[in-house]
Scaffold this motif. Sequence first.
Motif, PDB file in Angstrom:
ATOM      1  N   UNK A  90      15.308  -1.325  -4.531  1.00  0.00           N
ATOM      2  CA  UNK A  90      15.661  -2.068  -3.737  1.00  0.00           C
ATOM      3  C   UNK A  90      14.365  -2.406  -2.486  1.00  0.00           C
ATOM      4  N   UNK A  91      13.469  -1.970  -2.500  1.00  0.00           N
ATOM      5  CA  UNK A  91      12.147  -2.075  -1.556  1.00  0.00           C
ATOM      6  C   UNK A  91      11.243  -2.760  -2.464  1.00  0.00           C
ATOM      7  N   UNK A  92      11.549  -3.221  -3.631  1.00  0.00           N
ATOM      8  CA  UNK A  92      10.312  -4.169  -4.353  1.00  0.00           C
ATOM      9  C   UNK A  92      10.004  -5.321  -3.787  1.00  0.00           C
ATOM     10  N   UNK A  93      10.624  -6.028  -2.975  1.00  0.00           N
ATOM     11  CA  UNK A  93      10.240  -7.081  -2.287  1.00  0.00           C
ATOM     12  C   UNK A  93       9.348  -6.845  -1.115  1.00  0.00           C
ATOM     13  N   UNK A  94       9.587  -5.678  -0.478  1.00  0.00           N
ATOM     14  CA  UNK A  94       8.747  -5.264   0.526  1.00  0.00           C
ATOM     15  C   UNK A  94       7.177  -4.758  -0.167  1.00  0.00           C
ATOM     16  N   UNK A  95       7.358  -4.288  -1.161  1.00  0.00           N
ATOM     17  CA  UNK A  95       5.900  -4.178  -1.769  1.00  0.00           C
ATOM     18  C   UNK A  95       5.303  -5.513  -2.157  1.00  0.00           C
ATOM     19  N   UNK A  96       6.022  -6.289  -2.807  1.00  0.00           N
ATOM     20  CA  UNK A  96       5.270  -7.700  -2.879  1.00  0.00           C
ATOM     21  C   UNK A  96       5.002  -8.494  -1.817  1.00  0.00           C
ATOM     22  N   UNK A  97       5.471  -8.207  -0.619  1.00  0.00           N
ATOM     23  CA  UNK A  97       4.878  -8.749   0.582  1.00  0.00           C
ATOM     24  C   UNK A  97       3.771  -8.180   1.308  1.00  0.00           C
TER      25      UNK A  97
END
Length: 214
Positions: A150-157
């Motif tokens: 669920x934190x994948x987008x945060x890593x990408x950001x």
Amino acid sequence: MQKKVTKPRERNKDKSKQQLLDAVGRLLRTKGYTALKVNDIAARAGLDKKLIYKYFGGTDQLVDAYIRSQDFWSNIGSDDIPASIPDGGLALSRQMLTQQFDYVAQHKELQKILLWGLAEKRRSLKKLADDREASGEVLFSHITDPFFKEDATRYRAVMAILISGIYYLNMYTNINGQTFCGINLTSTEGKREIKDALENLMDLVYADRQNKIL
């Protein structure tokens, strides 16, 4: 007396193609993308301009081939990804960021291409951006997304901010100045500080995720 047979001189196609690609790089580095004209490229390479059409199909195709050869992410293949990744991609993320920082710093022509991509719409530059995204997606979808969930987008950001920072710091240093936030980016020590910071930021991102798992 035996008559000496003279073989016709064979043109080294690969060597000539590389000469033309190198000429594009030299012109881009010294005069900018506006100097990438067929006559100028041929003159810089020391070859007949007909070879540009013969080997590449035209000036645009030659320039496009050169652009593709310079990008860091476009030259990352599946063979560069380890078969086993037990840490969710932490070591690989650290390695990719620090290697990219060095790559952009060393390739002045790539810096020109990055600036060109901000200044002008060009099909090959758009294709380069798309290829870069596709290469990055291999890392994201197969390695880091499953780990961060669920934190994948945060890593990408975070990666977006760090990679854009790598581009900007190197272009700024090459064009306008040596220091940024008091760090001399032309020195070995300054470059090491930036790379250490990139690694430390990745450590923090992964540590935050591990704390949530635990």
